[in-house]
Design an enzyme around this catalytic site. Structure first.
Site, short mmCIF file in Angstrom:
data_model
loop_
_atom_site.label_atom_id
_atom_site.label_comp_id
_atom_site.label_asym_id
_atom_site.label_seq_id
_atom_site.Cartn_x
_atom_site.Cartn_y
_atom_site.Cartn_z
N CYS A 138 -1.02 0.71 -3.82
CA CYS A 138 -2.17 1.20 -3.06
C CYS A 138 -2.65 2.67 -2.38
O CYS A 138 -1.39 2.78 -2.28
CB CYS A 138 -3.44 0.40 -3.05
SG CYS A 138 -2.72 -0.56 -1.41
N HIS A 183 0.51 -1.73 0.07
CA HIS A 183 0.08 0.14 -0.20
C HIS A 183 0.60 1.47 -0.18
O HIS A 183 2.40 1.15 0.22
CB HIS A 183 -1.11 -0.03 1.58
CG HIS A 183 -2.18 -1.20 1.34
ND1 HIS A 183 -3.04 -1.34 0.31
CD2 HIS A 183 -2.40 -2.31 1.95
CE1 HIS A 183 -3.37 -2.18 0.05
NE2 HIS A 183 -3.24 -2.81 1.68
#
Length: 459
Positions: free
Chosen positions: A345, A302
């Site tokens: 992400c 992420h």
């Protein structure tokens, strides 16, 4: 290494018989040197060699699955590796996914299909081509094929003598070889139509175009084996289970498959905290790269704007990671290409489970937004999965759109000597065309490379 992993290999090895070990060795010849395989009699020793060659490991069982599938040990595939015949058939239809070549599969299938009388007939017809001690009664057909390869009687691109043999012994097998050659020819032609020789052949062999390439398209040297490290930092399981990144294991396996094939020393680290991400990258920048040509780093996690998240939710700046490899900080790679590919992400909140899941927190802020600048040093390339205002998508089952596309394009275009920037441009084009849950994704390339980066494909 996990005790469960060794227990798994032990239980599989206990179920294999001598003929199956010989088959596994034959199917692995393109990945493990013949000298190493010759001494192996026991399946445990075979698995040890595969580990040495990084062909299998914790979280990396795709090659083992394929081997068991090829020798029809579906019972072991199902009981120990959680797969099935149908799943493997689907998986191996994906271009570039199979690690056992179609050529070696063909020879193995032929050997499996022969009766003892057929084998005796083949040996009789080979008496003038092979030494008698290689054609003894106890020599298996796989051993005979191996001797034929060693003596240059059969090659992947020349099966003429093999076809002549089976024309006399088993005409149906000769037809199978014909079909294999036709399929190979079709695949080659299809690729040539899409990517003309002018972008893929050796520049020195292309007349005026080659002269232009020599003058304007200098190429980084790629002569060592291994060419360099391919470092993979892959965050799958986070401290907050809602942030777990399903599908990222498939990305790791795809990258390992491609870069092992390209003769890189491939190393994967799983589930690192933010501080550990930086420490690991810095550790590799301090290594001696003098006998290497290149450095490649993949990061899957992420992220936030210009940052990568560790599994503890702590962030590290992408620029800080890249800066570890500037000429000043990593002198043994000065003048050599450094490649960073980042699939990241945006946040921690998941979208509702769907087949394709945005690698984001649900808003159209940037995934892990590309750097507005890179350190003022040459020979660095950064490939980002997304640009501002676009989402980055990842499938639970097949991995991220960007990384899977990149691996497929590399397997297709590296043999044609297409440079990495051109390959990444192809990936940009393919990903940008796709409609993903009503959204779009646009990857980005940032480069200070001074030459073409062409990965040499082993012959």
């Amino acid at each position: 290494m996990s005790r469960d992993f060794f227990k798994l290999l032990f239980e599989i090895s206990e179920a294999l018989v001598t003929e199956e070990v010989a088959a596994l060795k034959f199917l692995s010849l393109e990945h493990v040197p013949r000298r190493k395989l010759e001494a192996i009699q026991e399946p445990k020793a075979f698995f040890e060699v595969l580990q040495e060659k990084d062909m299998i490991g914790v979280g990396n069982l795709s090659f083992l699955k394929e081997l068991l599938y090829q020798i029809s040990r579906i019972d072991l595939l199902t009981a120990y590796l959680g797969s099935s015949r149908e799943e493997m058939e689907r998986d191996l239809q994906v271009p570039g996914r199979a690690q056992v070549s179609a050529y070696r599969q063909l020879l193995y299938r032929i050997a499996e299909d022969l009766t003892p009388e057929d084998v005796a007939s083949v040996k009789f017809l080979l008496q003038k081509l092979l030494p008698k001690n290689k054609l003894q009664e106890n020599a298996s057909m796989l051993q005979v094929f191996l001797e034929m390869e060693i003596n240059g009687i059969i090659k992947e691109d020349d099966l003429t003598i093999l076809k002549d043999l089976f024309q006399s012994v088993r005409a149906d097998i000769k037809k199978k070889i014909d079909a294999y050659e036709e399929k190979k020819k079709e695949n080659y032609s299809r690729e040539e139509v899409r990517y003309p020789v002018s972008v893929s052949g050796h520049p020195e062999e292309q007349g005026a175009e080659g002269e232009a390439a020599k003058q304007h398209g200098k190429i980084y040297t790629m002569k060592n084996n291994p060419h360099g490290y391919c470092l993979i930092l892959n965050n799958h399981i986070f401290k907050n289970p809602r942030d777990n990144r399903e599908g990222t294991l498939q990305d790791g396996e795809a990258v390992k498959r491609v870069f092992k094939w390209l003769q890189f020393k491939t190393v994967e680290y799983m589930n690192l905290e933010g501080k550990k991400i930086y420490e690991t990258v810095k550790e590799y920048s301090k290594k001696d790269h003098r006998n290497m040509d290149c450095f490649v780093c993949f990061i899957f996690s992420h992220g936030e704007r210009g940052k990568i998240k560790g599994v503890d939710d702590e962030c590290v700046n992408i620029e800080d990671l890249v800066s570890c490899f500037t000429g000043t900080n990593c002198p043994s790679l000065a003048g050599k290409p450094k490649v960073f590919i980042i699939q990241a992400c945006q946040g921690s909140v998941r979208h509702p489970p769907v087949t394709i899941e945005p690698d984001s927190s649900g808003h159209l802020e940037v995934d892990a937004s590309p750097l507005t600048s890179i350190p003022d040093k040459a020979d660095i390339l950064i490939g980002m999965a997304t640009v501002e205002d676009y989402l980055s998508f990842r499938s639970h089952k097949t991995g991220s759109v960007y990384i899977q596309s990149l691996c497929e394009k590399m397997e297709l275009l590296c043999p044609q000597r297409v440079d990495l920037t051109a390959i990444l441009t192809e990936v940009n084009n393919e990903v940008a065309r796709r409609e993903l849950e009503g959204s779009k994704q646009m990857p980005k390339i940032t480069s200070t490379l001074l030459k073409q980066l062409i990965f040499e494909v082993p012959q």
